[in-house]
Design an enzyme around this catalytic site. Sequence first.
Site, PDB file in Angstrom:
ATOM      1  N   TRP A  73     -31.794  16.686  -8.723  1.00 63.10           N
ATOM      2  CA  TRP A  73     -31.085  15.670  -9.521  1.00 63.10           C
ATOM      3  C   TRP A  73     -32.030  14.506  -9.846  1.00 63.10           C
ATOM      4  O   TRP A  73     -32.159  14.085 -10.999  1.00 63.10           O
ATOM      5  CB  TRP A  73     -29.876  15.190  -8.719  1.00 63.10           C
ATOM      6  CG  TRP A  73     -28.947  14.259  -9.453  1.00 63.10           C
ATOM      7  CD1 TRP A  73     -28.883  14.045 -10.803  1.00 63.10           C
ATOM      8  CD2 TRP A  73     -27.937  13.438  -8.858  1.00 63.10           C
ATOM      9  NE1 TRP A  73     -27.885  13.130 -11.078  1.00 63.10           N
ATOM     10  CE2 TRP A  73     -27.288  12.742  -9.907  1.00 63.10           C
ATOM     11  CE3 TRP A  73     -27.506  13.221  -7.541  1.00 63.10           C
ATOM     12  CZ2 TRP A  73     -26.246  11.841  -9.678  1.00 63.10           C
ATOM     13  CZ3 TRP A  73     -26.466  12.329  -7.316  1.00 63.10           C
ATOM     14  CH2 TRP A  73     -25.842  11.652  -8.367  1.00 63.10           C
ATOM     15  N   HIS A 131     -41.964  16.947  -0.381  1.00 55.99           N
ATOM     16  CA  HIS A 131     -41.148  16.762   0.827  1.00 55.99           C
ATOM     17  C   HIS A 131     -41.995  16.235   1.987  1.00 55.99           C
ATOM     18  O   HIS A 131     -41.583  16.258   3.130  1.00 55.99           O
ATOM     19  CB  HIS A 131     -40.517  18.094   1.245  1.00 55.99           C
ATOM     20  CG  HIS A 131     -39.521  18.652   0.277  1.00 55.99           C
ATOM     21  ND1 HIS A 131     -38.540  17.887  -0.300  1.00 55.99           N
ATOM     22  CD2 HIS A 131     -39.340  19.912  -0.197  1.00 55.99           C
ATOM     23  CE1 HIS A 131     -37.810  18.656  -1.093  1.00 55.99           C
ATOM     24  NE2 HIS A 131     -38.271  19.878  -1.053  1.00 55.99           N
TER      25      HIS A 131
HETATM   26  P1  A3P Z   1     -25.244  21.464  -2.358  1.00 58.29           P
HETATM   27  O1  A3P Z   1     -25.905  22.670  -1.761  1.00 58.29           O
HETATM   28  O2  A3P Z   1     -24.521  20.645  -1.336  1.00 58.29           O
HETATM   29  O3  A3P Z   1     -24.384  21.798  -3.511  1.00 58.29           O
HETATM   30  P2  A3P Z   1     -32.378  19.616  -3.523  1.00 58.29           P
HETATM   31  O4  A3P Z   1     -32.423  19.417  -4.989  1.00 58.29           O
HETATM   32  O5  A3P Z   1     -33.008  18.512  -2.737  1.00 58.29           O
HETATM   33  O6  A3P Z   1     -32.822  20.982  -3.134  1.00 58.29           O
HETATM   34  O7  A3P Z   1     -30.843  19.500  -3.126  1.00 58.29           O
HETATM   35  C1  A3P Z   1     -29.956  20.483  -3.546  1.00 58.29           C
HETATM   36  C2  A3P Z   1     -28.566  19.897  -3.535  1.00 58.29           C
HETATM   37  O8  A3P Z   1     -28.383  19.020  -4.642  1.00 58.29           O
HETATM   38  C3  A3P Z   1     -27.514  20.979  -3.661  1.00 58.29           C
HETATM   39  O9  A3P Z   1     -26.391  20.511  -2.923  1.00 58.29           O
HETATM   40  C4  A3P Z   1     -27.269  20.983  -5.157  1.00 58.29           C
HETATM   41  O10 A3P Z   1     -26.042  21.557  -5.531  1.00 58.29           O
HETATM   42  C5  A3P Z   1     -27.306  19.501  -5.459  1.00 58.29           C
HETATM   43  N1  A3P Z   1     -27.639  19.202  -6.856  1.00 58.29           N
HETATM   44  C6  A3P Z   1     -28.448  19.891  -7.690  1.00 58.29           C
HETATM   45  N2  A3P Z   1     -28.476  19.324  -8.906  1.00 58.29           N
HETATM   46  C7  A3P Z   1     -27.653  18.256  -8.856  1.00 58.29           C
HETATM   47  C8  A3P Z   1     -27.241  17.278  -9.825  1.00 58.29           C
HETATM   48  N3  A3P Z   1     -27.709  17.317 -11.073  1.00 58.29           N
HETATM   49  N4  A3P Z   1     -26.396  16.320  -9.416  1.00 58.29           N
HETATM   50  C9  A3P Z   1     -25.922  16.282  -8.163  1.00 58.29           C
HETATM   51  N5  A3P Z   1     -26.251  17.188  -7.212  1.00 58.29           N
HETATM   52  C10 A3P Z   1     -27.107  18.163  -7.551  1.00 58.29           C
END
Ligand code: A3P
Length: 320
Positions: A73, A131
Amino acid sequence: EEEEIERIYNSYGNIIATLPRNRGWATQHLCQYQGFWFQPMVGLEGIMWMQQHFISRPTDVYLISSPKSGTTWLKALLFSIMNRTRFDFSTHPLLTTSVHECVPFMDFDLFKTTPIADPEVLPSPRIFATHIPFTLLPDSIQKSSCPIVYICRNPKDVLVSLCQFVMKVKPKDLPPLSLEDAFEMFCEGISPCGSYWDHVLGYWKASLEFPSKILFLKYEDMKEEPLLNIKRVAEFVGRPFSLEEEENGTVQEILKLCSFEKMKNLEVNKNGFYRVRNTKNDVFFREGKVRELENHPNFNAGRGSVLTTKGTVVMGACIM
Ligand code: A3P
């Protein structure tokens, strides 16, 4: 030069072979390097490379997180903020290109011979995600005045998200990791790029010490008050929205483009492939919600409360 790179990576392999090991999540093992646990081959070699070779530019922007904290995000938001005068929203690259290609992970993607392997060839301003824990950041970044935007997410949701992600990307020949074992390991600090607790605290403390260098964001706040927080981000990276942009809807356009619903349903994110990690792009989009664990059937109150206690320690420190 290829031979030289090969030689360097072999030397990393030799070091990795000597590191303390623990059970892996999505890989066979985790290896302990400079106090944190990493997945060998998927990241650790990249970190070693960066520590020795990465050269920051004054115009760089860094996005840092513990895995599953909202990196995807924030990548989209930062990319849209930084490039808002370059692209039209109707033909925006994020509509057709994976955000992970637009904003590479320094430790996974800038690695060996992937298509974007050489950070030197990327045009300024470069946006990198990683990370890497604070204490392991390459000197070149530590000493720079480049903005670092850190995103933290509550540990319960990180754990659920991580478990679901691992299930999807784990090679079939590796034994499954039960939620119970994952929970224990996560609490003990044995998780990819973990301990999660030290990761968050490291950046939290650093953000207090260097407030103009590190912006500490929370996924939950971003969900609750996206408008306020996107403005904070834009300002922090030196690209504040003008009054005109606020009035003509630019800020809203960016939020809409980067929203979970929009991104999840784009063809590139539903069926596209993330070559570097050999996974489909859809593994990065699941629920996108806050506090899912409270409704999770596999967590009873007793176990949940352990996590709550631990969580409170870190979250207390982070005033969550
Ligand atoms: P969930 O598995 O709880 O749905 P990262 O990007 O750090 O790998 O984190 C992944 C998490 O962010 C996932 O959470 C994913 O669904 C969520 N995510 C991905 N894109 C997003 C967006 N545009 N807005 C909000 N959350 C998002």
